[in-house]
Design a protein around this motif. Structure first.
Motif, PDB file in Angstrom:
ATOM      1  N   SER A  20      -0.417   9.544   6.307  1.00 40.48           N
ATOM      2  CA  SER A  20      -0.011   8.343   5.382  1.00 40.48           C
ATOM      3  C   SER A  20       0.606   7.239   6.310  1.00 40.48           C
ATOM      4  O   SER A  20       0.213   6.058   5.541  1.00 40.48           O
ATOM      5  N   ILE A  21       1.434   7.463   7.045  1.00 39.04           N
ATOM      6  CA  ILE A  21       1.864   6.169   7.945  1.00 39.04           C
ATOM      7  C   ILE A  21       1.016   5.338   8.564  1.00 39.04           C
ATOM      8  O   ILE A  21       0.782   4.187   8.358  1.00 39.04           O
ATOM      9  N   CYS A  22      -0.037   6.104   9.262  1.00 39.05           N
ATOM     10  CA  CYS A  22      -1.065   5.405   9.947  1.00 39.05           C
ATOM     11  C   CYS A  22      -2.032   4.755   8.840  1.00 39.05           C
ATOM     12  O   CYS A  22      -2.415   3.605   9.322  1.00 39.05           O
ATOM     13  N   ASP A  23      -2.433   5.391   7.903  1.00 37.78           N
ATOM     14  CA  ASP A  23      -3.368   4.892   6.940  1.00 37.78           C
ATOM     15  C   ASP A  23      -2.676   3.631   6.073  1.00 37.78           C
ATOM     16  O   ASP A  23      -3.372   2.562   5.972  1.00 37.78           O
ATOM     17  N   SER A  24      -1.480   3.678   5.929  1.00 40.27           N
ATOM     18  CA  SER A  24      -0.723   2.780   5.246  1.00 40.27           C
ATOM     19  C   SER A  24      -0.711   1.326   6.142  1.00 40.27           C
ATOM     20  O   SER A  24      -0.985   0.313   5.526  1.00 40.27           O
ATOM     21  N   ILE A  25      -0.474   1.382   7.241  1.00 41.69           N
ATOM     22  CA  ILE A  25      -0.462   0.191   8.113  1.00 41.69           C
ATOM     23  C   ILE A  25      -1.812  -0.461   8.164  1.00 41.69           C
ATOM     24  O   ILE A  25      -2.038  -1.626   7.981  1.00 41.69           O
ATOM     25  N   ARG A  26      -2.964   0.379   8.389  1.00 41.25           N
ATOM     26  CA  ARG A  26      -4.236   0.016   8.376  1.00 41.25           C
ATOM     27  C   ARG A  26      -4.528  -0.873   6.987  1.00 41.25           C
ATOM     28  O   ARG A  26      -5.411  -1.665   6.846  1.00 41.25           O
ATOM     29  N   HIS A  27      -4.141  -0.237   5.812  1.00 42.14           N
ATOM     30  CA  HIS A  27      -4.586  -0.465   4.481  1.00 42.14           C
ATOM     31  C   HIS A  27      -3.376  -1.712   3.739  1.00 42.14           C
ATOM     32  O   HIS A  27      -3.411  -2.141   2.879  1.00 42.14           O
ATOM     33  N   LEU A  28      -2.345  -1.823   4.351  1.00 42.21           N
ATOM     34  CA  LEU A  28      -1.231  -2.435   4.134  1.00 42.21           C
ATOM     35  C   LEU A  28      -0.862  -2.182   2.689  1.00 42.21           C
ATOM     36  O   LEU A  28      -0.327  -3.100   1.804  1.00 42.21           O
ATOM     37  N   LYS A  29      -0.726  -0.655   2.234  1.00 39.27           N
ATOM     38  CA  LYS A  29      -0.415  -0.389   0.969  1.00 39.27           C
ATOM     39  C   LYS A  29       0.029   1.160   1.085  1.00 39.27           C
ATOM     40  O   LYS A  29      -0.544   1.892   1.589  1.00 39.27           O
ATOM     41  N   VAL A  30       1.132   1.492   0.482  1.00 42.63           N
ATOM     42  CA  VAL A  30       1.800   2.856   0.201  1.00 42.63           C
ATOM     43  C   VAL A  30       2.065   3.377  -1.299  1.00 42.63           C
ATOM     44  O   VAL A  30       2.392   2.349  -1.859  1.00 42.63           O
ATOM     45  N   PHE A 161       7.760  -0.955   7.887  1.00 46.28           N
ATOM     46  CA  PHE A 161       8.764  -1.192   6.701  1.00 46.28           C
ATOM     47  C   PHE A 161       8.414  -2.502   5.863  1.00 46.28           C
ATOM     48  O   PHE A 161       8.707  -2.425   4.487  1.00 46.28           O
ATOM     49  N   LEU A 162       7.620  -3.459   6.469  1.00 47.39           N
ATOM     50  CA  LEU A 162       7.194  -4.454   5.843  1.00 47.39           C
ATOM     51  C   LEU A 162       6.015  -3.824   4.847  1.00 47.39           C
ATOM     52  O   LEU A 162       6.043  -4.348   3.669  1.00 47.39           O
ATOM     53  N   LYS A 166       6.511  -4.422   0.945  1.00 39.96           N
ATOM     54  CA  LYS A 166       5.306  -5.053   0.213  1.00 39.96           C
ATOM     55  C   LYS A 166       4.409  -4.165  -0.847  1.00 39.96           C
ATOM     56  O   LYS A 166       4.326  -4.887  -1.900  1.00 39.96           O
ATOM     57  N   SER A 167       4.613  -2.970  -0.690  1.00 37.25           N
ATOM     58  CA  SER A 167       3.926  -1.878  -1.746  1.00 37.25           C
ATOM     59  C   SER A 167       4.842  -1.963  -2.840  1.00 37.25           C
ATOM     60  O   SER A 167       4.454  -1.929  -4.028  1.00 37.25           O
ATOM     61  N   TYR A 168       6.272  -1.837  -2.647  1.00 37.36           N
ATOM     62  CA  TYR A 168       7.338  -1.576  -3.765  1.00 37.36           C
ATOM     63  C   TYR A 168       7.322  -3.228  -4.723  1.00 37.36           C
ATOM     64  O   TYR A 168       7.236  -3.145  -5.888  1.00 37.36           O
ATOM     65  N   ARG A 169       7.070  -4.309  -3.989  1.00 38.37           N
ATOM     66  CA  ARG A 169       6.888  -5.404  -4.669  1.00 38.37           C
ATOM     67  C   ARG A 169       5.775  -5.676  -5.264  1.00 38.37           C
ATOM     68  O   ARG A 169       5.695  -6.202  -6.571  1.00 38.37           O
ATOM     69  N   SER A 170       4.617  -4.965  -4.903  1.00 38.69           N
ATOM     70  CA  SER A 170       3.254  -4.950  -5.750  1.00 38.69           C
ATOM     71  C   SER A 170       3.369  -4.336  -7.041  1.00 38.69           C
ATOM     72  O   SER A 170       2.893  -4.723  -7.812  1.00 38.69           O
ATOM     73  N   ASN A 171       4.106  -3.324  -6.605  1.00 36.07           N
ATOM     74  CA  ASN A 171       4.412  -2.276  -7.812  1.00 36.07           C
ATOM     75  C   ASN A 171       5.234  -2.856  -9.139  1.00 36.07           C
ATOM     76  O   ASN A 171       5.072  -2.822 -10.397  1.00 36.07           O
ATOM     77  N   LEU A 172       6.383  -3.575  -8.535  1.00 36.18           N
ATOM     78  CA  LEU A 172       7.254  -4.474  -9.472  1.00 36.18           C
ATOM     79  C   LEU A 172       6.428  -5.615 -10.131  1.00 36.18           C
ATOM     80  O   LEU A 172       6.500  -5.575 -11.168  1.00 36.18           O
ATOM     81  N   ILE A 173       5.697  -6.335  -9.581  1.00 35.97           N
ATOM     82  CA  ILE A 173       4.630  -7.451 -10.044  1.00 35.97           C
ATOM     83  C   ILE A 173       3.867  -6.822 -11.068  1.00 35.97           C
ATOM     84  O   ILE A 173       3.818  -7.107 -12.415  1.00 35.97           O
TER      85      ILE A 173
END
Length: 184
Positions: A20-30, A161-162, A166-173
């Motif tokens: 999940s960590i490796c995939d999230s950095i590649r796709h910039l979303k978790v 961490f970024l 960023k994912s949390y911010r996207s969810n809030l938006i």
């Protein structure tokens, strides 16, 4: 392997977490922090980690630095503390704007801070040798090793961490757009 609220019952970290960590950095979303913890809790963990890791360079500089170096470091540390506060306030108030400012400040710090830390480590190592006792020499060596480890660890973990913030911010938006029909 069931989940209870925000936590997975087997996260030690499991193989799914590493993927999940490796995939999230590649796709910039978790969707979760470390696949088992909710994003909001993950943001708080990131803030706590940054506070704890910020203590190590402060001790070395304050104990051995000149007034100029201490003042420079104090300004840098004040900006870091402000950024962490913005992250926590953004998570607590569910405000994407605060998290966005944290993302910008942290990205800049991620790029600049390793250079500052290398300069500080070189400065720490180049203190006058004739005035050092054996104990002081070992203390300085331990501080240099600790600062190097903290700097490398922060440089490696910050991209994840970024992505989490960023994912949390996207969810809030998305939530704000659903609730209010526009970006807030």
């Amino acid at each position: 392997m069931g989940c209870f609220d925000d936590f997975c019952c087997c996260c030690i970290p499991c193989q799914n977490c590493v993927y999940s960590i490796c995939d999230s950095i590649r796709h910039l979303k978790v969707s979760k922090f470390c696949c088992c913890i909710g994003l909001k809790t993950g943001v708080y963990i990131v803030a706590l980690y940054l506070v704890i890791m910020g203590v190590f360079p402060a001790y070395s500089l304050i104990s051995r630095g000149s007034i100029t170096k201490v003042l420079f470091f104090s300004v840098v540390k004040a900006v870091e503390i402000l950024a962490i506060l913005l992250l926590v306030i953004g998570a607590q108030t569910r405000s994407p704007k605060f998290i966005h400012v944290w993302l910008i400040l942290t990205t800049i710090a991620w790029l600049v801070k390793p250079v500052i830390m290398v300069v500080f480590i070189v400065w720490l190592d180049n203190q006058p040798i004739s005035k050092r006792s054996y104990f002081q020499e070992r203390t300085i060596t331990a501080e240099i090793i600790t600062l190097a480890i903290v700097t490398i660890l922060n440089f490696v973990l910050t991209p994840y961490f970024l992505v989490v913030a960023k994912s949390y911010r996207s969810n809030l938006i998305k939530e704000n757009e659903r609730e209010y029909g526009r970006h807030i």
